[in-house]
Design an enzyme around this catalytic site. Structure first.
Site, PDB file in Angstrom:
ATOM      1  N   SER A 151      11.790  16.902  -2.802  1.00 51.50           N
ATOM      2  CA  SER A 151      12.866  17.117  -3.764  1.00 51.50           C
ATOM      3  C   SER A 151      12.285  17.777  -5.000  1.00 51.50           C
ATOM      4  O   SER A 151      11.082  17.644  -5.278  1.00 51.50           O
ATOM      5  CB  SER A 151      13.451  15.755  -4.153  1.00 51.50           C
ATOM      6  N   TYR A 164      12.304   6.944  -6.462  1.00 55.23           N
ATOM      7  CA  TYR A 164      12.576   8.191  -5.728  1.00 55.23           C
ATOM      8  C   TYR A 164      11.592   9.290  -6.150  1.00 55.23           C
ATOM      9  O   TYR A 164      10.946   9.919  -5.304  1.00 55.23           O
ATOM     10  CB  TYR A 164      14.017   8.626  -5.999  1.00 55.23           C
TER      11      TYR A 164
HETATM   12  P1  NAI Z   1      21.938  12.388   4.065  1.00 55.11           P
HETATM   13  O1  NAI Z   1      22.246  10.989   3.685  1.00 55.11           O
HETATM   14  O2  NAI Z   1      23.069  13.288   4.354  1.00 55.11           O
HETATM   15  O3  NAI Z   1      20.929  12.390   5.309  1.00 55.11           O
HETATM   16  C1  NAI Z   1      19.827  11.519   5.339  1.00 55.11           C
HETATM   17  C2  NAI Z   1      19.710  10.911   6.730  1.00 55.11           C
HETATM   18  O4  NAI Z   1      18.562  10.049   6.756  1.00 55.11           O
HETATM   19  C3  NAI Z   1      20.923  10.043   7.095  1.00 55.11           C
HETATM   20  O5  NAI Z   1      21.521  10.495   8.294  1.00 55.11           O
HETATM   21  C4  NAI Z   1      20.341   8.646   7.243  1.00 55.11           C
HETATM   22  O6  NAI Z   1      20.958   7.864   8.245  1.00 55.11           O
HETATM   23  C5  NAI Z   1      18.889   8.935   7.574  1.00 55.11           C
HETATM   24  N1  NAI Z   1      18.042   7.779   7.299  1.00 55.11           N
HETATM   25  C6  NAI Z   1      18.016   7.014   6.180  1.00 55.11           C
HETATM   26  N2  NAI Z   1      17.159   5.992   6.335  1.00 55.11           N
HETATM   27  C7  NAI Z   1      16.600   6.117   7.570  1.00 55.11           C
HETATM   28  C8  NAI Z   1      15.663   5.350   8.322  1.00 55.11           C
HETATM   29  N3  NAI Z   1      15.090   4.233   7.804  1.00 55.11           N
HETATM   30  N4  NAI Z   1      15.342   5.749   9.562  1.00 55.11           N
HETATM   31  C9  NAI Z   1      15.935   6.853  10.102  1.00 55.11           C
HETATM   32  N5  NAI Z   1      16.834   7.608   9.454  1.00 55.11           N
HETATM   33  C10 NAI Z   1      17.165   7.243   8.197  1.00 55.11           C
HETATM   34  O7  NAI Z   1      21.050  12.959   2.871  1.00 55.11           O
HETATM   35  P2  NAI Z   1      20.373  14.376   2.577  1.00 55.11           P
HETATM   36  O8  NAI Z   1      20.710  14.708   1.209  1.00 55.11           O
HETATM   37  O9  NAI Z   1      20.620  15.326   3.650  1.00 55.11           O
HETATM   38  O10 NAI Z   1      18.842  13.949   2.561  1.00 55.11           O
HETATM   39  C11 NAI Z   1      17.835  14.610   3.296  1.00 55.11           C
HETATM   40  C12 NAI Z   1      16.578  14.698   2.460  1.00 55.11           C
HETATM   41  O11 NAI Z   1      16.806  15.593   1.376  1.00 55.11           O
HETATM   42  C13 NAI Z   1      16.141  13.379   1.849  1.00 55.11           C
HETATM   43  O12 NAI Z   1      14.749  13.237   2.000  1.00 55.11           O
HETATM   44  C14 NAI Z   1      16.529  13.521   0.399  1.00 55.11           C
HETATM   45  O13 NAI Z   1      15.714  12.741  -0.419  1.00 55.11           O
HETATM   46  C15 NAI Z   1      16.287  14.996   0.198  1.00 55.11           C
HETATM   47  N6  NAI Z   1      16.967  15.574  -0.947  1.00 55.11           N
HETATM   48  C16 NAI Z   1      18.316  15.466  -1.092  1.00 55.11           C
HETATM   49  C17 NAI Z   1      18.941  16.050  -2.163  1.00 55.11           C
HETATM   50  C18 NAI Z   1      20.424  16.008  -2.335  1.00 55.11           C
HETATM   51  O14 NAI Z   1      20.927  16.484  -3.353  1.00 55.11           O
HETATM   52  N7  NAI Z   1      21.193  15.473  -1.398  1.00 55.11           N
HETATM   53  C19 NAI Z   1      18.181  16.790  -3.185  1.00 55.11           C
HETATM   54  C20 NAI Z   1      16.770  16.846  -2.932  1.00 55.11           C
HETATM   55  C21 NAI Z   1      16.201  16.262  -1.850  1.00 55.11           C
END
Ligand code: NAI
Length: 338
Positions: A151, A164
């Site tokens: 991030s 985070y």
């Molecule tokens: P999202 O919530 O849409 O997808 C994240 C996925 O990770 C979910 O499907 C969830 O079930 C899965 N997950 C969570 N804990 C888990 C576990 N213990 N084992 C297996 N799967 C697990 O969120 P997003 O935003 O797509 O996140 C993806 C990455 O992007 C993350 O690492 C987040 O920190 C990063 N990120 C997100 C930003 C945003 O604005 N949404 C900005 C910068 C980075």
């Protein structure tokens, strides 16, 4: 890594958001893709979506229900991928993540264990489980690559983003190590550092495991709604997946979701300056920071949304990033009040 067709990818967090975007992009590039996620229903829907998007066949997508913090289960998942796709992944992308915001001094062990557990410890799990297998199978014979989604928060610290930001900074640093370490094997590593993604991460608290539910932050339907509205303005996950793919193809170690190199450089320079300023005395820092903010208008890219410092609460929305009301030592101005 330049050739993706018929190669194997393992993508974590692929049931939603950025991970699903990556599953679509790398499926479309002809890869066999294992999608690992803890949420089974979302996983099933994601597989359908990914197949519809990429036009690949059912056999080329392998859904794996997995809690990435469980090392034994993660190892079994790696065995499964090898058995089904007849080899370990050529491309490991660790994207699963969660977040939770509140004054860092209000944090509980559960807050750290959950956020750091998924965002950093699970990345370590994946690297330790997969990289030795990847080296044994492919070193200097076939292209292979490891990537993680970190991030912009990994370059900056915020008073309400402690666990985070710390986890993401650690991911960045670890990926730099792997990028160096993998060179003799003919491979490299990439860390993707987005600003804001149109994803479901605003709902992450709904899926926080029962045994880690004791948070020090104020969390409610209202705070999740606010976060959802903010993330809805973020970059499209498929577009972000394409940006990551370009970065991997061209050997970038850090990938920022901004097509404009000036914007990217300005954002990073600002973070470097902020860290340099930590070495100053408090008086010097106050002057330097005032100057920095006077001259620096944070770049707002079309595709990555506003940086976190500019995130406001939409009108009528409930503020996030506050402490639980009952924490008696926390400054009242940082606490949730009705
Ligand atoms: P999202 O919530 O849409 O997808 C994240 C996925 O990770 C979910 O499907 C969830 O079930 C899965 N997950 C969570 N804990 C888990 C576990 N213990 N084992 C297996 N799967 C697990 O969120 P997003 O935003 O797509 O996140 C993806 C990455 O992007 C993350 O690492 C987040 O920190 C990063 N990120 C997100 C930003 C945003 O604005 N949404 C900005 C910068 C980075």
């Amino acid at each position: 890594m330049k050739q993706f067709k018929d190669k194997i990818a393992f993508i974590t967090g692929g049931a939603s958001g950025a991970g699903l975007g990556q599953a679509k992009v790398f499926s479309k590039a002809g890869m066999k893709v294992a999608i690992a996620d803890v949420r089974e229903d979302a996983l099933k829907a994601a597989v359908k979506e990914s197949i519809a998007y990429s036009g690949c066949s059912d056999e080329d997508v392998l859904p794996i229900k997995l809690d990435l913090t469980d090392r034994e289960a993660y190892t079994k998942a790696a065995d499964l991928v090898e058995a089904v796709f007849e080899g370990p992944p050529h491309l490991l992308i660790q994207t699963a993540g969660v977040n939770s915001f509140g004054p860092v001094e209000a944090s509980t062990f559960d807050d750290f264990d959950w956020v750091v557990g998924v965002c950093f410890d699970a990345v370590v799990n994946g690297l330790l489980i997969f990289v030795p297998r990847m080296i044994k199978a492919y070193a200097n014979k076939e292209e292979f690559h490891v990537a993680a989604t970190s991030s912009m928060g990994g370059f900056m610290a915020g008073s309400t983003t402690g666990p985070y930001s710390a986890a993401k900074a650690a991911v960045n640093n670890l990926i730099y190590s792997y990028a160096e370490a993998l060179k003799p094997y003919g491979a490299s590593a990439t860390v993707l550092c987005p600003g804001n993604i149109n994803s479901n991460i605003g709902n992450a608290e709904k899926f926080r495991p029962e045994h880690l539910k004791n948070t020090g932050y104020h969390v409610s339907e209202g705070t999740m709604k606010t976060l959802g509205a903010i993330h809805a303005t973020g970059i499209d996950p498929v577009e972000l997946g394409e940006i990551l793919k370009e970065g991997i193809e061209n050997g970038r170690i850090i990938v920022l979701p901004d097509h404009n190199p000036d914007g990217r450089a300005a954002m990073l320079r600002s973070q470097h300056e902020a860290i340099e300023n930590y070495t100053l005395t408090a008086e010097q820092r106050a002057i330097a920071d005032a100057e920095r903010f006077k001259n620096f208008a944070p770049p707002v890219s079309d595709d990555s949304g506003p940086p976190p410092s500019m995130w406001g609460v939409p009108e009528g929305g409930e503020a996030f990033g506050q402490a639980r009301a009952d924490l008696d030592y926390v400054d009242p101005s940082k606490k949730f009040t009705k």
